[in-house]
Design an enzyme around this catalytic site. Structure first.
Site, mmCIF file in Angstrom:
data_model
loop_
_atom_site.group_PDB
_atom_site.id
_atom_site.type_symbol
_atom_site.label_atom_id
_atom_site.label_comp_id
_atom_site.label_asym_id
_atom_site.label_seq_id
_atom_site.Cartn_x
_atom_site.Cartn_y
_atom_site.Cartn_z
ATOM 1 C CG ASP A 113 10.950 20.534 22.240
ATOM 2 O OD1 ASP A 113 10.383 20.947 21.063
ATOM 3 O OD2 ASP A 113 10.575 20.052 23.169
ATOM 4 C CD1 TRP B 144 6.135 21.136 26.329
ATOM 5 C CD2 TRP B 144 5.789 18.983 26.513
ATOM 6 N NE1 TRP B 144 5.070 20.821 26.068
ATOM 7 C CE2 TRP B 144 4.740 19.286 25.815
ATOM 8 C CE3 TRP B 144 6.158 17.374 26.400
ATOM 9 C CZ2 TRP B 144 3.477 18.613 26.047
ATOM 10 C CZ3 TRP B 144 5.142 16.635 26.323
ATOM 11 C CH2 TRP B 144 4.029 17.138 25.900
ATOM 12 C CE LYS C 278 1.967 20.574 20.640
ATOM 13 N NZ LYS C 278 2.983 19.927 21.287
HETATM 14 C C1 LIG Z 1 3.662 18.967 22.260
HETATM 15 C C2 LIG Z 1 4.816 19.237 22.634
HETATM 16 C C3 LIG Z 1 5.960 18.182 22.998
HETATM 17 C C4 LIG Z 1 5.368 16.687 22.651
HETATM 18 O O1 LIG Z 1 5.149 16.392 21.505
HETATM 19 P P1 LIG Z 1 4.782 14.928 21.191
HETATM 20 O O2 LIG Z 1 4.746 15.054 19.742
HETATM 21 O O3 LIG Z 1 3.382 14.780 21.692
HETATM 22 O O4 LIG Z 1 5.522 13.907 21.572
HETATM 23 C C5 LIG Z 1 7.360 18.581 23.088
HETATM 24 N N1 LIG Z 1 7.704 19.558 23.226
HETATM 25 C C6 LIG Z 1 7.069 20.617 23.057
HETATM 26 C C7 LIG Z 1 7.464 21.847 23.225
HETATM 27 C C8 LIG Z 1 5.580 20.512 22.763
HETATM 28 O O5 LIG Z 1 4.762 21.678 22.559
#
Ligand SMILES: *Cc1c(COP(=O)(O)O)cnc(C)c1O
Length: 354
Positions: free
Chosen positions: A167, A100, A191
């Site tokens: 993030d 990511w 998540k």
């Molecule tokens: C799942 C995830 C993403 C991507 O998320 P999307 O909503 O599918 O774009 C980005 N960063 C992290 C840390 C993730 O776990």
């Protein structure tokens, strides 16, 4: 009975939340209309998004501290480019701890110069780099708090004068941090919060003044903030379920409560991974994620037997990410302790039978 759901994302949500959400799809607020067929500008929905935004700030202990919470579309992946589009004027610093982060770096390169302050790519991202310096002449520093795919988690964050963007998609609301250290936090809902479709962005109001170029409205944080996260139609169902999850968390006792439970779950599983001679953890012990535990079988020939056993135990979603292999147990907020116990029991049983 519901399966033990270790899926990495989309992933488990509290059963009480799913029940309320399903009822609202048929009849919301006893008004004989569905949540997803009323106007997003009607008072009942405005109340929902306002509550969700307020609860997000409350959980992070950022209410009345000059922050705004937004529910945007486009997933966390859109935040990779949106953060850079709005704030990367000349140069930004990134910590590369996995897939990511790497994607965020690639997107940011479209807007300016990048300094990769450190990377754990040399060891397939199985640790968190600790010794690095953030230059003082960058527009911001960007990091990923929890690496969903590799199973590492930042346990501390650097002290720096430059704005910090994080993030937190896969560990937001799972542990206590000083969230006021961050200028912008983003997290895809799917998540730890709700269904895919909404992305929570928590941004410091002062930081909004640093938007560095003309940005199209839909990608402009200030536009969304000025319109109270209602510039266009928000993902109403995802926002509603996120609100329910944040209420559920508050009733339980908030992040302080869930962090303790998450620690118990992680301790239970990692203790077994370390004790059981058939298994091996994949990452540096001190960097292990409490959300996503990655591990492999020492003897690949036991794979088929183990897979049959956990499937028979009604466990779902234990396969590792395709770029890592092995197994990954995702233990988000809504996963009960007894589900982790069910997995540990299967691991012990494999040892007895092997
Ligand atoms: C799942 C995830 C993403 C991507 O998320 P999307 O909503 O599918 O774009 C980005 N960063 C992290 C840390 C993730 O776990």
């Amino acid at each position: 009975m519901k399966k033990h759901n270790f899926s990495a994302g989309p992933c488990i949500l509290p059963e009480s939340v799913l029940k309320k959400a399903s009822e609202a799809v048929i009849n919301f607020n006893n008004d004989d209309l569905s949540l997803i067929e009323i106007s997003h500008r009607s008072q009942p929905f405005v109340d929902v998004i306002e509550k969700a935004r307020a609860l997000a700030l409350e959980h992070l202990n950022l209410q009345d501290k000059g922050y705004t919470a937004l529910f945007l579309q486009g997933g966390a992946s859109s935040q990779f480019l949106m953060t850079a589009y709005n704030f990367l004027d000349k140069k930004a610093a990134y910590l590369n701890t996995g897939t990511w982060s790497s994607k965020a770096i690639e997107e940011a390169k479209l807007f300016g110069d990048l300094v990769e302050v450190a990377s754990s790519k040399d060891k397939n991202f199985n640790y968190i780099p600790k010794e690095f310096t953030i230059p003082t002449d960058v527009d911001y520093f960007h990091c990923t708090s929890n690496n969903t795919i590799y199973g590492t988690q930042m346990k501390s964050f650097p002290e720096s004068e430059v704005p910090m963007i994080c993030d937190m998609s896969s560990d937001i609301f799972s542990r206590q941090l000083d969230f006021s250290k961050f200028d912008l936090i983003y997290a895809g809902a799917q998540k730890n919060m709700g269904p895919a479709g909404a992305t929570l962005v928590v941004i410091k109001n002062d930081f909004l003044d640093k938007i560095c170029r003309v940005v199209p409205s839909m990608l402009n944080y200030k536009m969304h903030a000025d319109k109270d996260s209602m510039y266009n139609t928000p993902p109403v169902f995802s926002v509603y379920v996120s609100m329910l999850t944040l209420e559920w968390l508050k009733e339980l006792g908030g992040i302080n409560f869930i962090e303790e439970l998450n620690q118990k779950k992680a301790d239970l599983l990692y203790t077994e991974i370390d004790r059981n001679p058939l298994f091996r953890g994949l990452v540096n012990k001190e960097d292990r994620s409490n959300m996503n535990a990655t591990f492999v079988l020492e003897n690949e020939q036991l794979q088929e037997r183990f897979n049959t056993m956990w499937l028979d135990a009604r466990i779902n979603g234990l396969e590792g990410h395709r770029s890592v292999g092995g197994y990954r147990a995702s233990m988000y907020n809504a996963l009960p302790l007894y589900s982790v116990q069910a997995l540990v029991d299967v691991m012990k049983e494999l040892e007895r039978k092997a």
